[in-house]
Each structure stands twice: as structure tokens, then as C-alpha cells.
Design an enzyme around this catalytic site. Structure first.
Site, short mmCIF file in Angstrom:
data_model
loop_
_atom_site.label_atom_id
_atom_site.label_comp_id
_atom_site.label_asym_id
_atom_site.label_seq_id
_atom_site.Cartn_x
_atom_site.Cartn_y
_atom_site.Cartn_z
N ARG A 1 0.80 -1.23 0.00
CA ARG A 1 0.00 0.00 0.00
C ARG A 1 0.83 1.28 0.00
O ARG A 1 0.55 2.21 -0.76
CB ARG A 1 -0.93 0.06 1.23
CG ARG A 1 -2.19 -0.71 1.09
CD ARG A 1 -2.58 -1.27 2.43
NE ARG A 1 -1.60 -2.27 2.81
CZ ARG A 1 -1.69 -3.54 2.44
NH1 ARG A 1 -2.74 -3.96 1.79
NH2 ARG A 1 -0.74 -4.41 2.75
N THR A 2 1.81 1.35 0.88
CA THR A 2 2.50 2.63 1.04
C THR A 2 3.24 3.00 -0.24
O THR A 2 3.08 4.11 -0.76
CB THR A 2 3.46 2.58 2.24
OG1 THR A 2 2.75 2.04 3.36
CG2 THR A 2 3.99 3.96 2.59
N ARG B 1 11.41 3.68 3.48
CA ARG B 1 11.01 2.70 4.49
C ARG B 1 12.24 1.88 4.85
O ARG B 1 12.96 1.39 3.97
CB ARG B 1 9.91 1.78 3.98
CG ARG B 1 9.63 0.64 4.95
CD ARG B 1 8.42 -0.17 4.59
NE ARG B 1 7.20 0.58 4.86
CZ ARG B 1 5.97 0.05 4.79
NH1 ARG B 1 5.82 -1.22 4.46
NH2 ARG B 1 4.91 0.77 5.04
N HIS C 1 5.15 5.66 11.51
CA HIS C 1 4.68 5.55 10.13
C HIS C 1 3.72 6.73 9.93
O HIS C 1 2.50 6.57 9.89
CB HIS C 1 3.98 4.20 9.95
CG HIS C 1 3.65 3.82 8.53
ND1 HIS C 1 3.77 4.70 7.46
CD2 HIS C 1 3.19 2.64 8.01
CE1 HIS C 1 3.40 4.08 6.35
NE2 HIS C 1 3.06 2.83 6.66
#
Ligand code: CP
Length: 309
Positions: free
Chosen positions: A57-58, A107, A135
Site C-alpha cells: 500500500r505505502t 522505508r 509511520h
């Protein structure tokens, strides 16, 4: 000048209510805008990304967001296919990729990695997950989802359940909720309660209860935020085995919830929400994932444009 212009997004601790609301308003604006107007917001701009841990998703919502705004993206989604595999340092990698882009998304498994990258990068850095620490863009999307679905955040009874020790989305969410007047309940196995090194900061502005028993709260909650037990963060397999499957939200449990309650999850889920919950009206985790594209687009638009959009 808009206050996000060329700014790093490392921690929700730096986002007060006014800043969060500014992003939410910008998100509404993006959603309502025509596609032609959106494409002008980041035309000619490039998003760079470096993902040292898996993501669906990110990373893809950032890529989707920059495309929505007329920009392009490049980056490393799998460190083993890059020169990191030959031993190149994080510092050198950040220095090089930041020279190829206008904003860099990172990330990494290490706490402090995004802060470190921001010191080296000559472009703004967005933390897309740093170890067990934070996050922040997940929290922006979580709070935006609550606001959209419940029409407010203040005054809500919110339960956060699951792995509160290792789940970085939880820490960012707690920092975000400090800006609102909420009735907060943390629900987890005893061994997965929030880490004591963070509670000092959180308790200064947020009161909450801690319990292992979800049944105590389920009937009264307005928002149930469920998290995955973070298997990959456990130093010991046996410790994971002890807490695996501690909470499973099934449709039987959803029946006990208020009609207008919502269930959120940052995803991915493993077994903590049964598939039969997906069709209940309380399930909002897929809408939450979709909002992530728009909240990230809004944030990128603000970071990349001196006068906003
Ligand atoms: N919620 C979240 O961070 O999902 P990904 O790990 O798929 O990016």
C-alpha cells in the site's frame, strides 16, 4: 509560503492539529478537483523511493499519488536488486537517489533511519515506516478516514487492539490523537502493551486505559483500530507463538458493535479480522487504504509547491 513546502515528514510529533487539518482540507480539495487540474500539481516533478522492507500500500499509493498529480516516480522496491546488495551504505544511496528526484520516500527497518536520511538528503524526506518507531503518512490517512467516516474525531470512543508494542502505526496514531479529545482504550496481550520508552511523551497529552479484554469495550466503541501482530519484529519465535491469534474480529463480534461504529486496520491483515467482516457496514479498512492515495497526494502537493495548490 505553505508550511509544508520542502519540509521533511519524519514524525507525527511535528504535526499539530492545525497542520493535520491543513492536510485533510488539501485532501478534500484533491478529491474534488478535475483530473486536468490535478495533473498540474506535480507536473515535471519526480518522487524517489527507497523501500528496504516489503510494502504494498505505502509504496504503490505514493506512486499512484504522484501519477495523479502529473509527476513521475523512480526508486528501489527491493534492495537485493540494487547496489545496496553490493554493500553500498544507506547514506550513499540516499545522497544519490535524492539527486534524481524532488522528494524522497524511505522505508527502513531501523528506528531513526528517516531522520538520518533527512540529514543527508538535499530533498525532503518522507518517512514511510522506520523500524518500530513511526509511520506518519499512515496516521494522516487513519485520521482522515475517521474524520470522513465519522464526520469528527473529537468526542469519539476509540479502541486500538493488537500488537501495540511493535506496531509503528500505533505510535504515530497515538501521537496524532494527542491533538484530539478522544476516549481511548488500548487493548492487547499483556506482553504487547505500548513500550514504556514512549508512554512518557504520550501520557503528557493523552489519557487511556489498558486492558487485554476486548469484550469490555466492543459494544461502546465508535472506532475499532485493529493491528497485525508484527511477527517479523519478535526477537524470539516462541514469544510470537504465545500471542499469535490473540484477537480475531469475526462477524459475531461485529454484531455486538454499534451500528455506526467503524473498523479500521492499516493492513496487511493476517488473521486478526475474518474475511466475513469485510461485507459488514462497519468494515472501512479498504476505504482507509484508498484514502491513503489522496492523503499522500495532498501531502506531496504541499511539499512540492511553495504556494500550495
Ligand atoms: N499499511 C502499510 O504500511 O501497508 P504496506 O506495508 O503494504 O505498505
Amino acid at each position: 509560503m505553505n508550511e509544508f513546502y520542502k519540509k521533511n515528514i519524519i514524525s507525527v510529533r511535528n504535526l499539530d492539529k492545525q497542520k493535520l487539518e491543513l492536510i485533510f482540507d488539501a485532501t478534500d480539495k484533491i478529491i474534488d478537483m478535475s483530473q486536468d487540474k490535478r495533473r498540474e500539481i506535480a507536473r515535471g516533478k519526480t518522487l524517489g523511493y527507497l523501500f528496504f522492507e516489503p510494502s504494498t500500500r505505502t509504496r504503490l499509493s505514493f506512486e499512484s499519488a504522484i501519477a495523479l498529480l502529473g509527476g513521475t516516480s523512480l526508486g528501489i522496491a527491493d534492495a537485493t536488486s540494487s547496489s545496496i546488495h553490493k554493500g553500498e551504505t544507506l547514506g550513499d544511496t540516499v545522497k544519490v537517489i535524492s539527486s534524481y528526484c524532488d522528494v524522497l520516500v524511505l522505508r527502513h527497518s531501523l528506528d531513526g533511519s528517516s531522520r538520518f536520511a533527512a540529514e543527508i538528503s538535499n530533498k525532503p524526506v518522507i518517512n514511510a515506516g522506520s523500524g518500530t518507531e513511526e509511520h506518519p503518512t499512515q496516521t494522516i490517512q487513519d485520521l482522515y478516514t475517521i474524520k470522513k467516516e465519522k464526520k469528527k474525531i473529537d468526542g469519539l470512543k476509540i479502541g486500538i487492539a493488537g500488537d501495540l508494542k511493535y506496531g509503528r502505526t500505533v505510535y504515530s496514531l497515538l501521537y496524532g490523537l494527542r491533538n484530539y479529545d478522544v476516549d481511548l482504550h488500548l487493548i492487547s496481550p499483556e506482553s504487547l502493551r505500548i513500550r514504556s520508552d514512549s508512554t512518557y511523551d504520550i501520557k503528557k497529552e493523552l489519557s487511556y486505559t489498558e486492558s487485554s479484554n476486548i469484550d469490555e469495550y466492543i459494544e461502546d466503541l465508535d472506532v475499532l483500530y485493529v493491528t497485525r501482530i508484527q511477527k517479523e519484529r519478535f526477537p524470539d519465535e516462541e514469544e510470537y507463538a504465545k500471542v499469535k491469534g490473540s484477537y480475531v474480529i469475526g462477524s459475531d463480534m461485529v454484531k455486538k458493535m454499534k451500528d455506526d461504529a467503524i473498523i479500521l486496520h492499516p493492513l496487511p491483515r493476517i488473521d486478526e479480522i475474518s474475511a466475513d467482516v469485510d461485507n459488514t457496514k462497519q468494515a472501512k479498512y479498504f476505504e482507509q487504504a484508498e484514502y491513503g492515495k489522496y492523503t499522500r497526494a495532498a501531502l506531496l502537493g504541499l511539499i512540492l509547491n511553495e504556494n500550495g495548490f
